[in-house]
Enzyme design. Structure first.
Site, mmCIF file in Angstrom:
data_model
loop_
_atom_site.group_PDB
_atom_site.id
_atom_site.type_symbol
_atom_site.label_atom_id
_atom_site.label_comp_id
_atom_site.label_asym_id
_atom_site.label_seq_id
_atom_site.Cartn_x
_atom_site.Cartn_y
_atom_site.Cartn_z
ATOM 1 N N CYS A 144 -1.214 4.031 -4.641
ATOM 2 C CA CYS A 144 -1.508 5.144 -3.731
ATOM 3 C C CYS A 144 -0.862 6.397 -4.310
ATOM 4 C CB CYS A 144 -0.921 4.839 -2.354
ATOM 5 S SG CYS A 144 0.875 4.639 -2.429
ATOM 6 N N HIS A 172 8.060 -1.421 -4.462
ATOM 7 C CA HIS A 172 8.293 -2.870 -4.412
ATOM 8 C C HIS A 172 7.337 -3.619 -5.342
ATOM 9 C CE1 HIS A 172 10.167 -2.233 -0.180
ATOM 10 N NE2 HIS A 172 11.054 -2.142 -1.127
ATOM 11 N N GLU A 218 12.048 1.315 4.480
ATOM 12 C CA GLU A 218 11.425 2.480 5.124
ATOM 13 C C GLU A 218 11.901 2.626 6.567
ATOM 14 O OE1 GLU A 218 7.099 2.720 5.021
ATOM 15 O OE2 GLU A 218 7.150 4.114 6.709
ATOM 16 N N SER A 250 6.705 -6.656 -1.019
ATOM 17 C CA SER A 250 5.829 -5.509 -0.745
ATOM 18 C C SER A 250 5.119 -5.716 0.587
ATOM 19 C CB SER A 250 4.808 -5.367 -1.881
ATOM 20 O OG SER A 250 3.805 -4.458 -1.507
ATOM 21 N N ASN A 289 3.005 -3.863 2.316
ATOM 22 C CA ASN A 289 1.554 -3.587 2.409
ATOM 23 C C ASN A 289 0.751 -4.644 1.676
ATOM 24 O OD1 ASN A 289 0.158 -2.229 -0.186
ATOM 25 N ND2 ASN A 289 2.345 -1.763 -0.193
ATOM 26 N N SER A 342 1.534 -0.625 -4.493
ATOM 27 C CA SER A 342 2.564 -0.453 -5.520
ATOM 28 C C SER A 342 2.197 -1.162 -6.830
ATOM 29 C CB SER A 342 3.899 -0.987 -4.993
ATOM 30 O OG SER A 342 3.734 -2.267 -4.395
HETATM 31 O O1 10G Z 1 4.619 -1.915 1.241
HETATM 32 P P1 10G Z 1 6.024 -1.578 1.083
HETATM 33 O O2 10G Z 1 6.504 -0.593 2.105
HETATM 34 O O3 10G Z 1 6.952 -2.768 1.044
HETATM 35 O O4 10G Z 1 6.220 -0.796 -0.297
HETATM 36 P P2 10G Z 1 5.550 -0.908 -1.719
HETATM 37 O O5 10G Z 1 6.515 -0.255 -2.641
HETATM 38 O O6 10G Z 1 5.079 -2.247 -2.038
HETATM 39 O O7 10G Z 1 4.223 -0.002 -1.627
HETATM 40 C C1 10G Z 1 4.237 1.378 -1.517
HETATM 41 C C2 10G Z 1 4.661 1.782 -0.186
HETATM 42 C C3 10G Z 1 5.730 2.531 0.078
HETATM 43 C C4 10G Z 1 6.472 3.254 -0.962
HETATM 44 C C5 10G Z 1 6.211 2.632 1.463
HETATM 45 S S1 10G Z 1 5.734 4.114 2.147
HETATM 46 FE FE1 SF4 Z 2 2.895 7.103 0.812
HETATM 47 FE FE2 SF4 Z 2 3.658 4.666 1.370
HETATM 48 FE FE3 SF4 Z 2 1.240 5.437 2.065
HETATM 49 FE FE4 SF4 Z 2 1.782 5.080 -0.452
HETATM 50 S S1 SF4 Z 2 1.785 3.501 1.092
HETATM 51 S S2 SF4 Z 2 0.720 6.878 0.429
HETATM 52 S S3 SF4 Z 2 3.906 5.679 -0.584
HETATM 53 S S4 SF4 Z 2 3.143 6.268 2.834
#
Ligand code: 10G
Ligand code: SF4
Length: 339
Positions: A30, A59, A144, A240, A242, A285
């Protein structure tokens, strides 16, 4: 690759159903993750190793391992960073207490918090200032949530599991707002909100969606393909949030099976037995090179046909953190980074 979400099974009378892959789009990085990873890469190029990063910048095992090899030192807390050194705060955000701690130790800081997380922090401020009780829907212990709740720990109560709803205590049921972590399951969050509304009918909603565009787009894409899939492989790390949600959403939307893997080598041969259609997606991520390795792994086993299932085209980008931009601008000869 085609882009139809409704491709039907092709059947070869002799060979049986054609093995195929449905590849979700959008998937992977993202805008907030891209910004955070580029921030660390450019900090390395501009200031030289070692660069300290508080917590995992995002993550993802591969991202963290790759940056570690290039001279990034990941720490849990700022007290592990030598006085006066440079530390980057991760994309998940930090509480004001962490900023204060860093200032006390004279650390130079670059804040790679995603602007969409900062938006939720600002909502906490605004509603706390207006004397609301704030119900933050999110996963206990997630970085977060710690950062967001840390904006005003006296006003914020965390609601994670269904049973947490009964534990909430508010001062005035007419002055309660719910906010959320950005990476939750959209459907599960709305279930929690409905539950909260039974207790607090005047519960106020966030001024705009806290679950971000990337989280909801990736869930929407996986929902579109899941009913046709015997198996959905989600590329992403175990920590992670998400990415884990994508496995749950795939199963809820009708996929027969779904698993989270960091790398293609983690795909268990038994998962593929009797499978015709494999869905593939990845968390926010996850670098796309890891998804391509999964496609290669599947192609070697006969899944050569790849149909992309496109449900949205994302164009969101964020500027790099100001603290870094000013040094990049004053060093035009410095390399601008290769991704
Ligand atoms: O899905 P989470 O929050 O565990 O994080 P990630 O690093 O796997 O994915 C990107 C999302 C963020 C940085 C949280 S806004
Ligand atoms: Fe921002 Fe987290 Fe959404 Fe990615 S997943 S756009 S880091 S809020």
């Amino acid at each position: 690759m085609t882009t139809s979400p409704e491709a039907t099974d092709l059947v070869d009378q002799d060979a049986g159903p054609t093995k195929r892959v449905l590849l979700a789009k959008p998937r992977g990085y993202c805008a907030g993750v891209d910004r955070a990873v580029v921030t660390v890469e450019k900090a390395l190029e501009t200031y030289g190793a070692p660069i300290y990063v508080r917590k995992e910048i995002v993550h993802n095992r591969h991202v963290v391992d790759t940056l570690s090899e290039r001279g990034v030192i990941f720490v849990d807390e700022t007290d592990e960073v030598p006085e006066g050194a440079l530390v980057v705060f991760s994309a998940h955000g930090v509480s004001p207490a962490v900023h204060e701690e860093a200032a006390k130790r004279n650390l130079r800081t670059i804040d790679a918090t995603c602007p969409l997380v900062t938006k939720v922090h600002k909502e906490v401020h605004r509603f706390a200032r207006e004397d609301y009780d704030i119900l933050l829907i999110g996963h206990e212990g997630h970085e977060e949530v710690e950062g967001t709740a840390g904006e005003d720990p006296d006003r914020v109560q965390l609601v994670d599991k269904p049973e947490d709803v009964d534990k909430v205590e508010v001062r005035d049921p007419n002055k309660v707002v719910w906010l959320s972590q950005t990476t939750l399951s959209v459907d599960e969050t709305m279930e929690r909100v409905d539950q909260l509304k039974e207790r607090f009918p005047d519960l106020q909603a966030p001024p705009s969606d806290d679950i971000c565009y990337a989280t909801s787009n990736r869930q929407h894409a996986v929902k579109a393909m899941a009913p046709e899939c015997d198996l959905v492989i989600v590329v992403g790390s175990q920590n992670s949030s998400n990415s884990k949600r994508l496995v749950e959403v795939a199963l809820q939307a009708g996929a027969s099976d779904s698993h989270l893997v960091d790398f293609a080598s983690q795909i268990d041969e038994a998962w593929l037995e009797g499978v015709t259609t494999v869905g593939v997606t990845s968390g926010a991520s996850v670098p796309d090179v890891l998804v391509m390795q999964v496609l290669d792994h599947l192609a070697e086993r006969g899944w050569n046909q790849v149909d992309e299932v496109t449900t949205a085209n994302e164009k969101v980008t964020f500027a790099l953190p100001r603290e870094l931009r000013k040094d990049l601008d004053s060093n035009p000869d410095k390399p601008r980074g290769v991704r």
